[in-house]
Design an enzyme around this catalytic site. Sequence first.
Site, PDB file in Angstrom:
ATOM      1  N   LYS A  91       8.720  -0.679   3.631  1.00 53.92           N
ATOM      2  CA  LYS A  91       8.583  -2.140   3.530  1.00 53.92           C
ATOM      3  C   LYS A  91       7.275  -2.645   4.139  1.00 53.92           C
ATOM      4  CE  LYS A  91      13.581  -2.707   3.528  1.00 53.92           C
ATOM      5  NZ  LYS A  91      13.924  -1.300   3.755  1.00 53.92           N
ATOM      6  N   CYS A  92       6.372  -1.744   4.432  1.00 54.10           N
ATOM      7  CA  CYS A  92       5.082  -2.081   5.033  1.00 54.10           C
ATOM      8  C   CYS A  92       4.100  -2.516   3.944  1.00 54.10           C
ATOM      9  CB  CYS A  92       4.540  -0.849   5.767  1.00 54.10           C
ATOM     10  SG  CYS A  92       2.926  -1.080   6.534  1.00 54.10           S
ATOM     11  N   GLY A  93       3.198  -3.411   4.312  1.00 53.25           N
ATOM     12  CA  GLY A  93       2.146  -3.818   3.387  1.00 53.25           C
ATOM     13  C   GLY A  93       1.236  -2.679   2.980  1.00 53.25           C
ATOM     14  N   ALA A 112       2.440   0.281   2.217  1.00 52.05           N
ATOM     15  CA  ALA A 112       3.267   1.215   1.448  1.00 52.05           C
ATOM     16  C   ALA A 112       2.633   1.686   0.136  1.00 52.05           C
ATOM     17  CB  ALA A 112       4.654   0.615   1.188  1.00 52.05           C
TER      18      ALA A 112
END
Length: 159
Positions: A34-36, A38
């Site tokens: 869910k990280c930017g 990703a």
Amino acid sequence: MHFYDYSAIAMNGEEISMSKYKGEVVLVVNTATKCGLAPQFEELEALHNKYGDKGLTILGFPCNQFANQESGTNDQIQNSCRIDFGVTFQLFEKIDVNGDGAHPLYQFLKKEATGTLGNNIKWNFTKFLIDKNGTVIKRYAPTTKPMTIEKELIKLMEA
């Protein structure tokens, strides 16, 4: 201790010794679906597909220590990596990379290749490059895109 002295639990519950990767160039990455950052999964997978049979191994270690960006179970994480990002490289069970509960492998990696602001991992997608002899060569910042280190990977694979 040496890189090959450590082990970790794969998503399927199997304990894998890092000695399995002797003779290979290894890129160890702490990940979060869910990280930017990703979208880096796609570049990591591209490197895996291009060089996986030429001596490169990519190892993904999901971590939920940064802004709750990997809060799911190991099954949820694995499904997201496979379905949303097409990941086929080796994934391990979710771990901590900082603090008292940091996985021993990450304690070792941080000691061998310190960051610009000290030992702690600053964010998801910090990368550690290990040569064919198990020597930690370099730490890359989370924002360093995997494809930008392709030449360095090739050089180490050919060494």
